[in-house]
Design a protein around this motif. Structure first.
Motif, PDB file in Angstrom:
ATOM      1  N   PRO A  30      -4.757  12.456  -6.190  1.00 35.76           N
ATOM      2  CA  PRO A  30      -3.942  11.828  -6.476  1.00 35.76           C
ATOM      3  C   PRO A  30      -2.361  12.154  -7.502  1.00 35.76           C
ATOM      4  CG  PRO A  30      -5.886  10.493  -7.236  1.00 35.76           C
ATOM      5  CD  PRO A  30      -6.201  12.365  -6.789  1.00 35.76           C
ATOM      6  N   GLU A  31      -2.374  12.763  -8.225  1.00 32.15           N
ATOM      7  CA  GLU A  31      -1.497  13.405  -9.000  1.00 32.15           C
ATOM      8  C   GLU A  31      -0.425  14.162  -7.113  1.00 32.15           C
ATOM      9  OE1 GLU A  31      -4.506  16.488  -9.839  1.00 32.15           O
ATOM     10  OE2 GLU A  31      -5.106  14.216  -9.441  1.00 32.15           O
TER      11      GLU A  31
ATOM     12  N   SER B 242       2.781  -1.176 -12.734  1.00 35.29           N
ATOM     13  CA  SER B 242       2.052  -2.217 -12.086  1.00 35.29           C
ATOM     14  C   SER B 242       2.369  -2.509 -10.540  1.00 35.29           C
ATOM     15  CB  SER B 242       2.311  -4.047 -12.443  1.00 35.29           C
ATOM     16  OG  SER B 242       3.632  -3.840 -12.510  1.00 35.29           O
TER      17      SER B 242
ATOM     18  N   GLN C 242      -2.365  -0.029  -4.472  1.00 36.29           N
ATOM     19  CA  GLN C 242      -3.613  -0.037  -5.614  1.00 36.29           C
ATOM     20  C   GLN C 242      -4.701  -0.491  -5.403  1.00 36.29           C
ATOM     21  OE1 GLN C 242      -1.569  -2.448  -9.186  1.00 36.29           O
ATOM     22  NE2 GLN C 242      -3.833  -3.058  -9.355  1.00 36.29           N
TER      23      GLN C 242
ATOM     24  N   LYS D  77       3.382   6.348 -12.881  1.00 31.39           N
ATOM     25  CA  LYS D  77       1.940   5.011 -12.541  1.00 31.39           C
ATOM     26  C   LYS D  77       3.235   3.335 -12.994  1.00 31.39           C
ATOM     27  CE  LYS D  77       1.039   4.962 -17.444  1.00 31.39           C
ATOM     28  NZ  LYS D  77      -0.111   5.498 -18.517  1.00 31.39           N
TER      29      LYS D  77
ATOM     30  N   GLY E  35      -7.452   2.122  -6.334  1.00 29.26           N
ATOM     31  CA  GLY E  35      -9.054   1.712  -7.272  1.00 29.26           C
ATOM     32  C   GLY E  35      -8.005   2.193  -8.718  1.00 29.26           C
ATOM     33  N   THR E  36      -6.246   2.355  -8.123  1.00 24.32           N
ATOM     34  CA  THR E  36      -5.950   2.493  -9.189  1.00 24.32           C
ATOM     35  C   THR E  36      -4.532   2.632  -9.383  1.00 24.32           C
ATOM     36  OG1 THR E  36      -5.586   4.272 -10.953  1.00 24.32           O
ATOM     37  CG2 THR E  36      -5.715   4.822  -8.468  1.00 24.32           C
ATOM     38  N   THR E  37      -3.370   2.245 -10.693  1.00 27.44           N
ATOM     39  CA  THR E  37      -2.278   1.788 -10.395  1.00 27.44           C
ATOM     40  C   THR E  37      -2.251   3.634 -10.785  1.00 27.44           C
ATOM     41  OG1 THR E  37      -2.105   1.148 -12.982  1.00 27.44           O
ATOM     42  CG2 THR E  37      -2.001   0.007 -11.675  1.00 27.44           C
ATOM     43  N   LYS E  38      -2.639   4.322 -11.487  1.00 28.12           N
ATOM     44  CA  LYS E  38      -1.732   5.593 -12.123  1.00 28.12           C
ATOM     45  C   LYS E  38      -1.403   6.692 -10.546  1.00 28.12           C
ATOM     46  CE  LYS E  38      -4.192   6.032 -15.981  1.00 28.12           C
ATOM     47  NZ  LYS E  38      -5.403   6.525 -17.022  1.00 28.12           N
ATOM     48  N   TYR E  39      -0.560   6.446  -9.768  1.00 27.92           N
ATOM     49  CA  TYR E  39      -0.076   7.340  -9.121  1.00 27.92           C
ATOM     50  C   TYR E  39       1.163   7.401  -8.497  1.00 27.92           C
ATOM     51  CZ  TYR E  39       0.636   2.307  -6.091  1.00 27.92           C
ATOM     52  OH  TYR E  39       1.234   1.816  -6.377  1.00 27.92           O
TER      53      TYR E  39
END
Length: 207
Positions: A103-104, A127, A138, A125, A142-146
């Motif tokens: 993801p990072e 919204s 998202q 990251k 399953g995450t907003t951390k991208y």
């Protein structure tokens, strides 16, 4: 050659170790000539600029068009999803798995009506901001951390006309500035993969 055959047969286990020098750059947009020069397709435009500068060629593959280039020891995989904007996450999730991208090491390039035209902003990251493409990514990841690279398209539209605006084509003033903005955007993406997020944000954000 023998090892490759054995891997396919399951005799030798496939290497599932992520390559941290490999990056997936996903540009958001809609396929088809009617959308080609619309504001919503700036993600595709940025990737086209990168491919042109590096001599990479797009090939149609599962769920999108892909091109690859190497720069300063890094591998950049460019993805233009063919799933249309609102289902962008499906293609991104598939190619992250296929290419063993962490993801990072994902960067999503998208339009942003909350930024003035041509403003560049890199974020780690956040919204979805009401953007349907980001919303689907998202949900799929399953995450907003991208990581996302937002290209400002402005908000010069009347109330209730947002869809018409983002699916509209660039005006003459914007078109005249586009070449320089795309060159700057391509430089930002290359910096992201080589200099890292923090350095790239310091150099390019809001420029």
């Amino acid at each position: 050659m023998l090892e490759s055959l054995l891997k396919r047969l399951g005799v030798v286990k496939q290497d599932s170790t992520p390559d941290m020098k490999k990056f997936l750059i996903a540009g958001l947009g809609n396929i088809g000539p009617k959308y080609e020069n619309t504001r919503h397709n700036i993600g595709f435009k940025v990737l086209d600029a990168l491919a042109e500068e590096t001599g990479a060629t797009f090939e149609t593959k599962k769920l999108g068009d892909l091109a690859t280039f190497r720069y300063k020891g890094r591998t950049f995989i460019l993805l233009k999803p063919s799933t249309y904007m609102n289902l962008s996450g499906k293609a991104i999730q598939y190619w992250m798995k296929m290419e063993k991208i962490q993801p990072e090491n994902l960067l999503v390039v998208t339009d942003d009506i909350n930024l003035p035209f041509g403003t560049l902003r890199l974020k780690a990251k956040g919204s979805d901001g009401g953007h349907n493409g980001l919303k689907d990514i998202q949900e799929k990841l399953g995450t907003t951390k991208y990581n996302r690279f937002r290209f400002g398209v402005g908000a010069d539209f009347a109330k209730g006309r947002q869809v018409d605006y983002v699916l509209g084509e660039w005006n003459d003033e914007e078109s005249a500035k586009m070449k320089e903005r795309l060159e700057r955007s391509a430089a930002l993406v290359r910096s992201y993969g080589t200099a890292g997020m923090a350095n790239t944000m310091n150099t390019f954000n809001n420029t």
